[in-house]
Design an enzyme around this catalytic site. Structure first.
Site, PDB file in Angstrom:
ATOM      1  N   GLY A  60      14.570  24.980  76.167  1.00  6.29           N
ATOM      2  CA  GLY A  60      13.326  24.241  75.926  1.00  6.29           C
ATOM      3  C   GLY A  60      12.262  24.955  75.091  1.00  6.29           C
ATOM      4  N   TRP A  62      11.966  25.396  71.812  1.00  4.04           N
ATOM      5  CA  TRP A  62      11.522  24.606  70.642  1.00  4.04           C
ATOM      6  C   TRP A  62      10.734  23.378  71.101  1.00  4.04           C
ATOM      7  CZ3 TRP A  62      15.061  24.130  65.741  1.00  4.04           C
ATOM      8  CH2 TRP A  62      15.379  25.410  65.277  1.00  4.04           C
ATOM      9  N   ASP A  80      20.055  17.472  75.187  1.00  5.40           N
ATOM     10  CA  ASP A  80      21.004  18.591  75.324  1.00  5.40           C
ATOM     11  C   ASP A  80      22.094  18.158  76.299  1.00  5.40           C
ATOM     12  OD1 ASP A  80      20.620  21.862  74.571  1.00  5.40           O
ATOM     13  OD2 ASP A  80      22.224  21.333  75.967  1.00  5.40           O
ATOM     14  N   ASP A  96      25.646  14.400  75.428  1.00  6.13           N
ATOM     15  CA  ASP A  96      26.288  15.026  74.276  1.00  6.13           C
ATOM     16  C   ASP A  96      25.956  14.209  73.034  1.00  6.13           C
ATOM     17  OD1 ASP A  96      28.420  15.874  72.385  1.00  6.13           O
ATOM     18  OD2 ASP A  96      29.104  16.972  74.157  1.00  6.13           O
ATOM     19  N   ASP A 121      18.767  22.929  66.855  1.00  7.33           N
ATOM     20  CA  ASP A 121      19.176  24.327  67.044  1.00  7.33           C
ATOM     21  C   ASP A 121      20.548  24.328  67.743  1.00  7.33           C
ATOM     22  OD1 ASP A 121      18.689  27.055  66.872  1.00  7.33           O
ATOM     23  OD2 ASP A 121      17.663  27.177  68.794  1.00  7.33           O
ATOM     24  N   LYS A 161      20.012  24.350  62.309  1.00  2.00           N
ATOM     25  CA  LYS A 161      20.697  25.649  62.319  1.00  2.00           C
ATOM     26  C   LYS A 161      22.141  25.473  61.842  1.00  2.00           C
ATOM     27  CE  LYS A 161      21.759  27.782  66.311  1.00  2.00           C
ATOM     28  NZ  LYS A 161      21.256  28.653  67.376  1.00  2.00           N
TER      29      LYS A 161
HETATM   30  C1  LIG Z   1      20.674  27.937  70.874  1.00  3.15           C
HETATM   31  S1  LIG Z   1      20.606  26.730  72.116  1.00  3.15           S
HETATM   32  C2  LIG Z   1      19.071  25.908  71.778  1.00  3.15           C
HETATM   33  C3  LIG Z   1      17.857  26.702  72.143  1.00  3.15           C
HETATM   34  C4  LIG Z   1      16.569  25.895  72.029  1.00  3.15           C
HETATM   35  N1  LIG Z   1      16.247  25.610  70.643  1.00  3.15           N
HETATM   36  C5  LIG Z   1      15.424  26.614  72.662  1.00  3.15           C
HETATM   37  O1  LIG Z   1      14.516  27.070  71.930  1.00  3.15           O
HETATM   38  O2  LIG Z   1      15.370  26.709  73.881  1.00  3.15           O
HETATM   39  C6  LIG Z   1      21.797  25.561  71.577  1.00  3.15           C
HETATM   40  C7  LIG Z   1      21.906  24.357  72.472  1.00  3.15           C
HETATM   41  O3  LIG Z   1      22.766  23.387  71.850  1.00  3.15           O
HETATM   42  C8  LIG Z   1      23.340  22.628  72.888  1.00  3.15           C
HETATM   43  N2  LIG Z   1      24.501  21.856  72.410  1.00  3.15           N
HETATM   44  C9  LIG Z   1      25.656  22.342  71.892  1.00  3.15           C
HETATM   45  N3  LIG Z   1      26.508  21.335  71.624  1.00  3.15           N
HETATM   46  C10 LIG Z   1      25.868  20.182  71.964  1.00  3.15           C
HETATM   47  C11 LIG Z   1      26.249  18.818  71.928  1.00  3.15           C
HETATM   48  N4  LIG Z   1      27.460  18.445  71.490  1.00  3.15           N
HETATM   49  N5  LIG Z   1      25.362  17.874  72.333  1.00  3.15           N
HETATM   50  C12 LIG Z   1      24.144  18.263  72.801  1.00  3.15           C
HETATM   51  N6  LIG Z   1      23.721  19.557  72.871  1.00  3.15           N
HETATM   52  C13 LIG Z   1      24.576  20.512  72.463  1.00  3.15           C
HETATM   53  C14 LIG Z   1      23.746  23.705  73.896  1.00  3.15           C
HETATM   54  O4  LIG Z   1      23.962  23.144  75.178  1.00  3.15           O
HETATM   55  C15 LIG Z   1      22.558  24.660  73.839  1.00  3.15           C
HETATM   56  O5  LIG Z   1      21.631  24.408  74.874  1.00  3.15           O
END
Ligand SMILES: C[S@@+](CC[C@H](N)C(=O)[O-])C[C@H]1O[C@@H](n2cnc3c(N)ncnc32)[C@H](O)[C@@H]1O
Length: 207
Positions: A60, A62, A80, A96, A121, A161
């Site tokens: 959370g 961002w 997420d 998802d 991200d 990203k």
């Molecule tokens: C690097 S983290 C994000 C960090 C966030 N920007 C923060 O500042 O807290 C990447 C996130 O992408 C989510 N993610 C990966 N694949 C996903 C998908 N198919 N659908 C939804 N979320 C996904 C992961 O669960 C993870 O929480």
């Protein structure tokens, strides 16, 4: 879970990382928050009253920044696949991005204001094998771009990203079809040896 040498190294680095310590002190949920703050300082992504869609939002960091920057007249919609503890000013959906039903629900929850800014991200679970990780990350980025094309109104922006390697150049070409300006950003808060890079598409237009 068994700790491999690389996960041990990650944990050691993480606990001594100055951004992690700073995030704890300043109340941000992630060190990733500092990447967005840096990009925002340079590119001025947010304005009060904006509607923002945060993809891959957990835990959370961002979303915290987005909610603060758009203020009470703005709106932050976050997605997420992992759970995320509630944040004031953030409408969180757990699901998802690849799940049509979940995405339809989010799209239906948007009003005619549409979305001004998509931030993503999202990252796959990294296996360390480029041949596996890169296509997965490009696939997520393609899904994010599909969503952005559906929800952004003309003139909107997208920050995403990506990972350097196979597929990146073609993806950037695709972004250029929808955004008048496309720029790479590598914030200092992004570890130098990480292949991650942020790409900012500005001034969305329908083809
Ligand atoms: C690097 S983290 C994000 C960090 C966030 N920007 C923060 O500042 O807290 C990447 C996130 O992408 C989510 N993610 C990966 N694949 C996903 C998908 N198919 N659908 C939804 N979320 C996904 C992961 O669960 C993870 O929480």
């Amino acid at each position: 879970m068994k700790k491999t040498p690389s996960s041990q190294r990650w944990l050691q680095e993480h606990h001594s990382d100055s951004y992690v310590l700073q995030a704890r002190k300043e109340g941000y949920r992630s060190r990733a928050a500092y990447k967005l703050l840096e990009i925002d300082r340079r590119d001025r992504l947010f304005r009060p009253g904006m509607v923002v869609l945060d993809l891959g939002a957990a835990p959370g960091g961002w979303s915290q920044i987005a909610a603060r920057r758009v203020g009470p007249k703005g709106r932050v919609v976050a997605l997420d696949r992992l759970a995320m503890p509630p944040l004031p000013g953030v409408e969180f959906h757990q699901g998802d991005i690849d799940d049509e039903e979940c995405m339809d629900k989010i799209l239906k929850s948007l009003d005619e204001r549409g979305i001004d800014l998509v931030i993503s991200d999202m990252a796959p679970n990294i296996s360390g094998v480029n041949a596996v990780d890169l296509p997965r990350s490009i696939y997520l980025a393609e899904l994010a771009l599909d969503v952005a094309r559906k929800v952004l109104h003309p003139g909107g922006d997208m920050l995403i990203k990506l990972f350097q390697g196979a597929g990146l150049d073609d993806y950037i070409k695709e972004l250029r079809r929808s955004f008048r300006k496309v720029a790479h950003r590598k914030p200092q808060a992004s570890r130098a040896r990480s292949r991650e890079v942020y790409v900012l598409g500005r001034d969305f237009h329908r083809e």
